[in-house]
Scaffold this motif. Structure first.
Motif, PDB file in Angstrom:
ATOM      1  N   ARG A   1     -70.340   6.180 -17.551  1.00  0.00           N
ATOM      2  CA  ARG A   1     -70.632   6.791 -18.952  1.00  0.00           C
ATOM      3  C   ARG A   1     -70.008   8.050 -18.376  1.00  0.00           C
ATOM      4  NH1 ARG A   1     -73.371   5.048 -23.685  1.00  0.00           N
ATOM      5  NH2 ARG A   1     -71.816   6.436 -24.492  1.00  0.00           N
ATOM      6  N   PRO A   2     -68.740   7.677 -18.610  1.00  0.00           N
ATOM      7  CA  PRO A   2     -67.844   9.001 -17.632  1.00  0.00           C
ATOM      8  C   PRO A   2     -67.920  10.501 -18.996  1.00  0.00           C
ATOM      9  CG  PRO A   2     -66.407   7.867 -18.369  1.00  0.00           C
ATOM     10  CD  PRO A   2     -67.535   6.846 -19.146  1.00  0.00           C
ATOM     11  N   ASP A   3     -68.585   9.617 -20.597  1.00  0.00           N
ATOM     12  CA  ASP A   3     -68.575  10.924 -21.154  1.00  0.00           C
ATOM     13  C   ASP A   3     -69.482  11.696 -20.742  1.00  0.00           C
ATOM     14  OD1 ASP A   3     -70.228   8.688 -21.647  1.00  0.00           O
ATOM     15  OD2 ASP A   3     -69.921   9.147 -23.810  1.00  0.00           O
ATOM     16  N   GLU A   4     -70.438  11.453 -19.958  1.00  0.00           N
ATOM     17  CA  GLU A   4     -72.136  11.937 -19.575  1.00  0.00           C
ATOM     18  C   GLU A   4     -72.065  12.297 -18.046  1.00  0.00           C
ATOM     19  OE1 GLU A   4     -75.497   8.889 -20.493  1.00  0.00           O
ATOM     20  OE2 GLU A   4     -74.586   9.002 -22.223  1.00  0.00           O
ATOM     21  N   ALA A   5     -71.361  12.144 -17.205  1.00  0.00           N
ATOM     22  CA  ALA A   5     -71.644  11.841 -15.754  1.00  0.00           C
ATOM     23  C   ALA A   5     -70.689  13.484 -15.538  1.00  0.00           C
ATOM     24  CB  ALA A   5     -70.449  11.264 -15.245  1.00  0.00           C
ATOM     25  N   THR A   6     -71.776  13.761 -14.572  1.00  0.00           N
ATOM     26  CA  THR A   6     -71.521  15.956 -14.559  1.00  0.00           C
ATOM     27  C   THR A   6     -71.123  15.472 -12.757  1.00  0.00           C
ATOM     28  OG1 THR A   6     -72.607  18.044 -13.759  1.00  0.00           O
ATOM     29  CG2 THR A   6     -73.717  15.902 -14.133  1.00  0.00           C
ATOM     30  N   THR A   7     -70.221  16.776 -12.437  1.00  0.00           N
ATOM     31  CA  THR A   7     -69.712  17.229 -11.054  1.00  0.00           C
ATOM     32  C   THR A   7     -70.341  18.284 -10.647  1.00  0.00           C
ATOM     33  OG1 THR A   7     -68.510  18.525 -11.824  1.00  0.00           O
ATOM     34  CG2 THR A   7     -67.233  15.825 -10.858  1.00  0.00           C
ATOM     35  N   TYR A   8     -71.997  18.278 -11.243  1.00  0.00           N
ATOM     36  CA  TYR A   8     -72.668  19.340 -10.460  1.00  0.00           C
ATOM     37  C   TYR A   8     -72.915  19.974  -9.383  1.00  0.00           C
ATOM     38  CZ  TYR A   8     -76.171  22.861 -11.275  1.00  0.00           C
ATOM     39  OH  TYR A   8     -76.910  24.399 -11.346  1.00  0.00           O
TER      40      TYR A   8
ATOM     41  N   GLY B   1     -67.842  15.157 -20.214  1.00  0.00           N
ATOM     42  CA  GLY B   1     -66.978  15.022 -20.507  1.00  0.00           C
ATOM     43  C   GLY B   1     -67.166  14.575 -22.903  1.00  0.00           C
ATOM     44  N   GLY B   2     -68.204  14.517 -22.263  1.00  0.00           N
ATOM     45  CA  GLY B   2     -68.289  13.944 -23.706  1.00  0.00           C
ATOM     46  C   GLY B   2     -68.469  15.248 -25.420  1.00  0.00           C
ATOM     47  N   THR B   3     -69.144  16.155 -23.810  1.00  0.00           N
ATOM     48  CA  THR B   3     -68.928  17.519 -24.375  1.00  0.00           C
ATOM     49  C   THR B   3     -68.521  18.774 -24.906  1.00  0.00           C
ATOM     50  OG1 THR B   3     -71.158  18.416 -22.820  1.00  0.00           O
ATOM     51  CG2 THR B   3     -72.139  16.951 -24.688  1.00  0.00           C
ATOM     52  N   LEU B   4     -66.938  18.435 -24.298  1.00  0.00           N
ATOM     53  CA  LEU B   4     -66.478  19.463 -23.905  1.00  0.00           C
ATOM     54  C   LEU B   4     -65.913  20.637 -25.185  1.00  0.00           C
ATOM     55  CD1 LEU B   4     -64.043  18.031 -20.933  1.00  0.00           C
ATOM     56  CD2 LEU B   4     -65.738  20.558 -21.115  1.00  0.00           C
ATOM     57  N   ASP B   5     -66.103  19.011 -26.108  1.00  0.00           N
ATOM     58  CA  ASP B   5     -65.451  19.383 -27.918  1.00  0.00           C
ATOM     59  C   ASP B   5     -66.731  20.621 -28.572  1.00  0.00           C
ATOM     60  OD1 ASP B   5     -67.365  18.107 -28.486  1.00  0.00           O
ATOM     61  OD2 ASP B   5     -67.048  17.637 -29.799  1.00  0.00           O
ATOM     62  N   GLN B   6     -67.892  21.033 -28.420  1.00  0.00           N
ATOM     63  CA  GLN B   6     -68.503  22.305 -28.113  1.00  0.00           C
ATOM     64  C   GLN B   6     -68.228  23.588 -27.721  1.00  0.00           C
ATOM     65  OE1 GLN B   6     -72.560  21.207 -27.458  1.00  0.00           O
ATOM     66  NE2 GLN B   6     -72.341  18.307 -28.460  1.00  0.00           N
ATOM     67  N   LEU B   7     -67.516  23.618 -26.097  1.00  0.00           N
ATOM     68  CA  LEU B   7     -66.869  24.352 -25.515  1.00  0.00           C
ATOM     69  C   LEU B   7     -65.734  26.230 -26.165  1.00  0.00           C
ATOM     70  CD1 LEU B   7     -66.785  26.172 -22.558  1.00  0.00           C
ATOM     71  CD2 LEU B   7     -64.853  25.014 -22.493  1.00  0.00           C
ATOM     72  N   ALA B   8     -66.281  26.384 -26.017  1.00  0.00           N
ATOM     73  CA  ALA B   8     -66.270  27.996 -27.536  1.00  0.00           C
ATOM     74  C   ALA B   8     -65.687  28.969 -26.242  1.00  0.00           C
ATOM     75  CB  ALA B   8     -66.709  28.507 -27.953  1.00  0.00           C
ATOM     76  N   ALA B   9     -66.322  29.159 -25.151  1.00  0.00           N
ATOM     77  CA  ALA B   9     -65.858  30.112 -23.679  1.00  0.00           C
ATOM     78  C   ALA B   9     -66.241  29.640 -22.351  1.00  0.00           C
ATOM     79  CB  ALA B   9     -66.298  31.281 -24.348  1.00  0.00           C
ATOM     80  N   ILE B  10     -64.991  30.599 -21.803  1.00  0.00           N
ATOM     81  CA  ILE B  10     -65.812  30.760 -20.461  1.00  0.00           C
ATOM     82  C   ILE B  10     -66.039  31.966 -20.010  1.00  0.00           C
ATOM     83  CG2 ILE B  10     -65.512  29.983 -17.759  1.00  0.00           C
ATOM     84  CD1 ILE B  10     -63.691  27.423 -19.380  1.00  0.00           C
ATOM     85  N   ASP B  11     -67.271  31.675 -19.449  1.00  0.00           N
ATOM     86  CA  ASP B  11     -67.861  33.471 -18.887  1.00  0.00           C
ATOM     87  C   ASP B  11     -67.619  33.204 -17.157  1.00  0.00           C
ATOM     88  OD1 ASP B  11     -68.280  35.387 -17.878  1.00  0.00           O
ATOM     89  OD2 ASP B  11     -70.559  35.472 -18.639  1.00  0.00           O
ATOM     90  N   LEU B  12     -66.814  33.923 -16.711  1.00  0.00           N
ATOM     91  CA  LEU B  12     -66.699  34.000 -14.723  1.00  0.00           C
ATOM     92  C   LEU B  12     -66.979  34.663 -13.917  1.00  0.00           C
ATOM     93  CD1 LEU B  12     -62.710  32.394 -15.174  1.00  0.00           C
ATOM     94  CD2 LEU B  12     -64.654  31.621 -14.902  1.00  0.00           C
ATOM     95  N   SER B  13     -67.889  35.960 -14.604  1.00  0.00           N
ATOM     96  CA  SER B  13     -68.332  37.046 -14.736  1.00  0.00           C
ATOM     97  C   SER B  13     -69.534  37.191 -13.076  1.00  0.00           C
ATOM     98  CB  SER B  13     -68.902  38.047 -15.345  1.00  0.00           C
ATOM     99  OG  SER B  13     -70.004  37.567 -16.116  1.00  0.00           O
ATOM    100  N   ALA B  14     -70.123  35.687 -13.496  1.00  0.00           N
ATOM    101  CA  ALA B  14     -71.500  35.675 -12.420  1.00  0.00           C
ATOM    102  C   ALA B  14     -71.157  34.163 -11.452  1.00  0.00           C
ATOM    103  CB  ALA B  14     -73.015  34.872 -13.745  1.00  0.00           C
ATOM    104  N   ILE B  15     -69.986  34.724 -11.122  1.00  0.00           N
ATOM    105  CA  ILE B  15     -69.921  33.457 -10.299  1.00  0.00           C
ATOM    106  C   ILE B  15     -70.519  34.071  -8.413  1.00  0.00           C
ATOM    107  CG2 ILE B  15     -68.189  32.098  -7.994  1.00  0.00           C
ATOM    108  CD1 ILE B  15     -65.934  32.434 -10.851  1.00  0.00           C
ATOM    109  N   ALA B  16     -70.899  32.556  -8.230  1.00  0.00           N
ATOM    110  CA  ALA B  16     -72.021  33.092  -6.967  1.00  0.00           C
ATOM    111  C   ALA B  16     -71.250  34.525  -6.259  1.00  0.00           C
ATOM    112  CB  ALA B  16     -71.978  31.443  -6.476  1.00  0.00           C
TER     113      ALA B  16
END
Length: 378
Positions: free
Chosen positions: A105-112, A165-180
């Motif tokens: 299910r590539p729409d559910e899989a994650t690279t976390y 992959g299946g929920t990228l359409d919900q994305l509105a913004a990306i916050d890069l301020s808290a990168i490790a």
């Protein structure tokens, strides 16, 4: 013969690069017992890449449990510590297709989990991390890996979530301020052997989605999601990297590492030559032996034989290419630095019949070539 460098790619689905090195080394030493044989088995970025790097450079495999490709899945991951400051992460160890089993299910899989492995390596002291891209079950554009490293993905209502992959359409913004903070000053090098862009007919979804379980309708939905991710990411980082060669590798993980984490994508053979110090190893070498399953007109497009030959040519070291099949249009490979090409196919039989005898054919073919060179007094 005083020094020989062995740097073959695997014969895909048949003989590993490590095994090829073992066979070739035995044949060289049978005729030149005092020769220095340097073996550099080539990794392609997929499954087995950590083992190949460890075989070439030494180091240790470090166990690191992490998130698998499926929701709520935990796997026994690992990474390779090559030197105190250099590590290699095999994305397939955390998000590979075999880990998904029958649930493709590539729409559910994650690279976390890939991000978790990167963070483990960095916390152990790595200042440069090679990430092998290949064999993925995912299509999340690298969002999972980025999330594990502190990037926040927000919906229109401001709530944070972990995109797939299946929920990228919900994305509105990306916050890069808290990168490790541990990533500060760390070089991320994504290693792959494909040049596909992120989206479109040659992108991650269209080309690789079907082998991960996506039907035509899902492929279209996944591609739209990745295109939307590229739009949102461009607003966050100020540049659009969707068409960068390699952005489509590993379900778009190449894109995520570049756009969200400041990494770079590099062809696999260039990464290996750089990491192993190949140019320095060429000093004093009498011969370089390389090879791949099939040498054809595509070989010049960044594949192992061409990459090795270009470097060896600069040091005036002859290159012997030992291959399975020889296709049409290989003449330019000689201009690139290959001195000779030999096929291990000793009899004209179908691959199904040639495969069981490929190891003995490799050994006997190479033995004949080495005997010839020995007879010349080299």
């Amino acid at each position: 013969m005083n020094k020989v460098i062995l740097i073959p790619d695997s014969f895909k689905g048949n003989i590993s690069s490590q095994e090829i090195c073992q066979i070739l080394s035995q044949e060289v030493l049978a005729l030149w017992p005092q020769a220095q044989v340097v073996s550099i088995p080539v990794a392609d970025g997929g499954e087995g890449s950590v083992d190949a790097f460890l075989a070439a450079m030494g180091g240790q495999k470090v166990p690191a449990p992490c998130h698998g490709p499926l929701p709520d899945q935990q796997v026994e991951g690992f990474y390779g510590r090559l030197t105190p400051e250099l590590a290699v992460v095999e994305m397939a160890a955390a998000a590979g297709l075999p880990l998904a089993g029958d649930r493709l299910r590539p729409d559910e899989a994650t690279t976390y989990g890939v991000g978790q492995l990167i963070l483990e390596a960095v916390r152990a002291g790595a200042r440069r991390v090679i990430v092998g891209l290949g064999g993925s079950a995912t299509n999340d554009g690298g969002c999972g890996a980025a999330a594990a490293l502190g990037v926040r993905f927000l919906r229109a209502d401001g709530s944070a979530y972990l995109p797939t992959g299946g929920t990228l359409d919900q994305l509105a913004a990306i916050d890069l301020s808290a990168i490790a903070p541990e990533l500060a000053g760390v070089e991320l090098v994504a290693m792959c052997d494909i040049d596909n862009p992120l989206c479109g007919p040659n992108g991650a979804s269209a080309i690789f989605g079907p082998q991960k379980g996506a039907d035509p309708a899902m492929v279209e939905r996944l591609d739209r999601g990745l295109s939307h991710l590229a739009d949102v990411a461009a607003k966050a980082v100020g540049r659009d990297l969707r068409d960068t060669p390699g952005a489509g590798a590993a379900g778009g993980l190449g894109f995520g590492l570049m756009a969200l984490l400041g990494g770079r994508v590099q062809m696999g053979i260039d990464t290996i030559l750089e990491a192993t110090g190949f140019d320095a190893l060429l000093e004093g070498a009498d011969l370089v032996v390389t090879g791949e399953g099939k040498l054809d007109g595509q070989t010049l497009r960044g594949k192992v034989v061409a990459g090795v030959a270009r470097h060896a040519q600069g040091k005036n070291v002859p290159v012997l290419a030992v291959v399975g099949d020889i296709g049409d249009g290989i003449e330019p490979i000689y201009e690139a630095g290959v001195s000779s090409v030999i096929s291990i196919n000793r009899v004209a039989v179908p691959f199904s019949q040639a495969k069981p005898r490929s190891r003995s054919d490799l050994r006997l073919t190479f033995r004949n070539e080495m005997r010839f060179l020995h007879r010349l007094g080299l």
